[in-house]
Design a protein around this motif. Sequence first.
Motif, PDB file in Angstrom:
ATOM      1  N   ARG A  80      -7.402   5.597  -4.603  1.00 56.04           N
ATOM      2  CA  ARG A  80      -7.449   5.080  -3.236  1.00 56.04           C
ATOM      3  C   ARG A  80      -8.794   5.394  -2.582  1.00 56.04           C
ATOM      4  NH1 ARG A  80      -1.857   4.196  -0.513  1.00 56.04           N
ATOM      5  NH2 ARG A  80      -0.935   3.330  -2.369  1.00 56.04           N
ATOM      6  N   PHE A 137       4.788  16.894  -6.814  1.00 54.02           N
ATOM      7  CA  PHE A 137       5.390  17.783  -5.847  1.00 54.02           C
ATOM      8  C   PHE A 137       5.542  17.069  -4.510  1.00 54.02           C
ATOM      9  CE2 PHE A 137       4.866  21.052  -2.548  1.00 54.02           C
ATOM     10  CZ  PHE A 137       6.001  21.798  -2.833  1.00 54.02           C
ATOM     11  N   ASN A 168      -3.289   8.970  -7.623  1.00 50.98           N
ATOM     12  CA  ASN A 168      -3.172   7.947  -6.569  1.00 50.98           C
ATOM     13  C   ASN A 168      -4.227   8.157  -5.488  1.00 50.98           C
ATOM     14  OD1 ASN A 168      -1.036   6.928  -7.931  1.00 50.98           O
ATOM     15  ND2 ASN A 168       0.493   7.329  -6.350  1.00 50.98           N
ATOM     16  N   PHE A 187       0.824  -1.211   0.000  1.00 51.26           N
ATOM     17  CA  PHE A 187       0.000   0.000   0.000  1.00 51.26           C
ATOM     18  C   PHE A 187       0.859   1.262   0.000  1.00 51.26           C
ATOM     19  CE2 PHE A 187      -3.544   2.597   1.873  1.00 51.26           C
ATOM     20  CZ  PHE A 187      -4.447   2.305   0.878  1.00 51.26           C
ATOM     21  N   TRP A 188       2.151   1.121   0.326  1.00 48.79           N
ATOM     22  CA  TRP A 188       3.054   2.266   0.377  1.00 48.79           C
ATOM     23  C   TRP A 188       3.472   2.599  -1.057  1.00 48.79           C
ATOM     24  CZ3 TRP A 188       4.313   4.988   4.731  1.00 48.79           C
ATOM     25  CH2 TRP A 188       5.303   5.960   4.581  1.00 48.79           C
ATOM     26  N   PRO A 189       3.015   3.747  -1.598  1.00 43.48           N
ATOM     27  CA  PRO A 189       3.276   3.984  -3.024  1.00 43.48           C
ATOM     28  C   PRO A 189       4.746   4.290  -3.302  1.00 43.48           C
ATOM     29  CG  PRO A 189       2.202   5.877  -2.047  1.00 43.48           C
ATOM     30  CD  PRO A 189       2.276   4.848  -0.976  1.00 43.48           C
ATOM     31  N   PHE A 234       0.649  10.330   3.736  1.00 42.24           N
ATOM     32  CA  PHE A 234       1.275   9.786   2.527  1.00 42.24           C
ATOM     33  C   PHE A 234       0.548   8.519   2.083  1.00 42.24           C
ATOM     34  CE2 PHE A 234       4.649   7.248   0.432  1.00 42.24           C
ATOM     35  CZ  PHE A 234       4.992   8.138  -0.566  1.00 42.24           C
ATOM     36  N   LEU A 235       0.207   7.643   3.051  1.00 34.99           N
ATOM     37  CA  LEU A 235      -0.488   6.400   2.728  1.00 34.99           C
ATOM     38  C   LEU A 235      -1.899   6.673   2.239  1.00 34.99           C
ATOM     39  CD1 LEU A 235       0.339   3.695   5.412  1.00 34.99           C
ATOM     40  CD2 LEU A 235       0.816   3.677   2.985  1.00 34.99           C
ATOM     41  N   GLY A 294      -1.584   8.446  -1.165  1.00 33.58           N
ATOM     42  CA  GLY A 294      -0.682   7.780  -2.110  1.00 33.58           C
ATOM     43  C   GLY A 294       0.314   8.719  -2.743  1.00 33.58           C
ATOM     44  N   GLY A 295       0.768   9.723  -1.990  1.00 35.35           N
ATOM     45  CA  GLY A 295       1.733  10.671  -2.528  1.00 35.35           C
ATOM     46  C   GLY A 295       1.814  11.878  -1.625  1.00 35.35           C
ATOM     47  N   TYR A 296       2.352  12.970  -2.151  1.00 34.63           N
ATOM     48  CA  TYR A 296       2.530  14.163  -1.341  1.00 34.63           C
ATOM     49  C   TYR A 296       1.415  15.171  -1.562  1.00 34.63           C
ATOM     50  CZ  TYR A 296       7.115  12.176  -0.721  1.00 34.63           C
ATOM     51  OH  TYR A 296       8.137  11.322  -0.419  1.00 34.63           O
ATOM     52  N   GLU A 297       0.659  14.995  -2.611  1.00 36.25           N
ATOM     53  CA  GLU A 297      -0.485  15.891  -2.830  1.00 36.25           C
ATOM     54  C   GLU A 297      -1.589  15.095  -3.512  1.00 36.25           C
ATOM     55  OE1 GLU A 297       0.619  18.995  -5.459  1.00 36.25           O
ATOM     56  OE2 GLU A 297       1.383  17.644  -6.982  1.00 36.25           O
ATOM     57  N   VAL A 324       5.465   8.090  -7.150  1.00 30.70           N
ATOM     58  CA  VAL A 324       4.609   9.194  -6.739  1.00 30.70           C
ATOM     59  C   VAL A 324       4.620  10.280  -7.812  1.00 30.70           C
ATOM     60  CG1 VAL A 324       4.237  10.928  -4.979  1.00 30.70           C
ATOM     61  CG2 VAL A 324       4.968   8.650  -4.323  1.00 30.70           C
ATOM     62  N   GLU A 378       3.389  10.135   7.514  1.00 27.69           N
ATOM     63  CA  GLU A 378       3.269   8.813   6.898  1.00 27.69           C
ATOM     64  C   GLU A 378       1.800   8.460   6.665  1.00 27.69           C
ATOM     65  OE1 GLU A 378       5.315   9.439   9.469  1.00 27.69           O
ATOM     66  OE2 GLU A 378       7.244   9.174   8.447  1.00 27.69           O
TER      67      GLU A 378
END
Lengths: 203, 252
Positions: B219, A75, B215, A67-69, B204-205, B208-211, A72, B201
């Motif tokens: 999800r 940004f 993803n 589940f940890w992408p 992030f989970l 699925g990313g930073y923004e 990515v 974290e």
Amino acid sequence: MAIIYKDGKPVVVPSSEPGHAPVHEPHDEIPPAEQAGVSRRRFMRVVFLNSMGVFTLGAVGTFVVMFWPKKVGSFGSTIKVGDVSQFPPGTVTRIPEGRFYLVHTLPEQGGGLLALYWKCVHLGCTVPWRDAEDGTYSGKTYKGIFRCPCHGSQYIITGQNFAGPAPRPLDTMQVTVSGGQISVNTGKITKREEAKPSDQVKI
Amino acid sequence: MATKKSSPRRNPLDQVMQASAAFGSRVYKSVFRHSWPDSARTRSLATMSNVFLHLHPTTIRRASLKVTYTFCLGGLSFFFFLVLTVSGVLLMFYYVPSVTQAYQDIKDLQTVVFAGQFLRNMHRWGAHAMVIVVFLHMCRVFYTRAYRPPREFNWVVGVLLLVLTFLLSFSGYLLPWDQLSFWAVTVGTNIAKATPFVGPEAQFLLIGGYEIGQNALIRFYTLHVIALPLAAAVLIAVHFWRVRKDGFSGGL
């Protein structure tokens, strides 16, 4: 005294105590040969439950890793910008997916690479690069400036502020050059009090 | 001219009728293990032997039927859950959870698909109604002291269902992929980021990313249409079962 087995565990029942006659349930009786150590039923149950536990832990762990992408690509992550030769000295290139400008300064300005986060350090507007305008900082004139449309903060090519309400230079992102390929870690943003040539990555 | 003869054989029409009645009865008996529910006993059997009805008690007290005790709020919550499931499945036939398509699909649902606007509104207002009704249901249980032993476990299950209701609402918020969705979920997942120790974290989970991007959309979609409804359905079954086992709190 008598030993009976409850849930596979041996329980000592004092037979002398009145009114506490040991309860004999046929399926709880363990053959004498097995009374010495762990009963077969208890052994099988412990083995089974522990196996299930290990399997479940493995499955949960695998799920979390799955589940940890990894990919990515936006940004916050490290972005591959391209080859060094694409960015000659004196150029400012807008990299929208990383929200920064990749700057290659002239030798007299430091002669290195800078990734300037495009967010104005004053109140957060996106700062555009203006090729045609000049800026003066500590007696020197620089060609092209960053000028914020919101409140008029101005910065020279190194990100140094020289006019307007901005309290400090534009923030930088970590630049790495490996084998001629430039990558920028947009999750690693550094604030600075003053733009110095040492901020730049030499190539 | 044929003369009328008396025959030991019965009328053919009667024979057909009897055969079909026997066949119908045999089909009925293959499905239902009881005769027509017209007595207290057969009605009880009808509830007990039906997989859908058996979560409900076979008999309840007359006092429990008083509407102003429960206001049917639990039942209404379940009703809205069903409405949302059906309308949601229908919406899934037209909605693609992709950043390039999602917004246009929602617009098409409103302007092109027959009854699409109606479906979307049903899903949207149903979601709002479910949150309100679940909240009122919780208030009713609180004010009638129905959370006290032996029903404390069912209160906990109910709290989990409340959380699932909120999560379902929140995960559905992102799917139209408009400015409201985007910034609402940006703010919401920034709240997750404020969790002590594992905040970044967790965010992030979740996305699925930073923004918020593709993803995050896929999800939230998967959580919204599969994971959360499935968890809710299981807990709803447990919730109903415990109501039956622990007894109805009213009219005691």
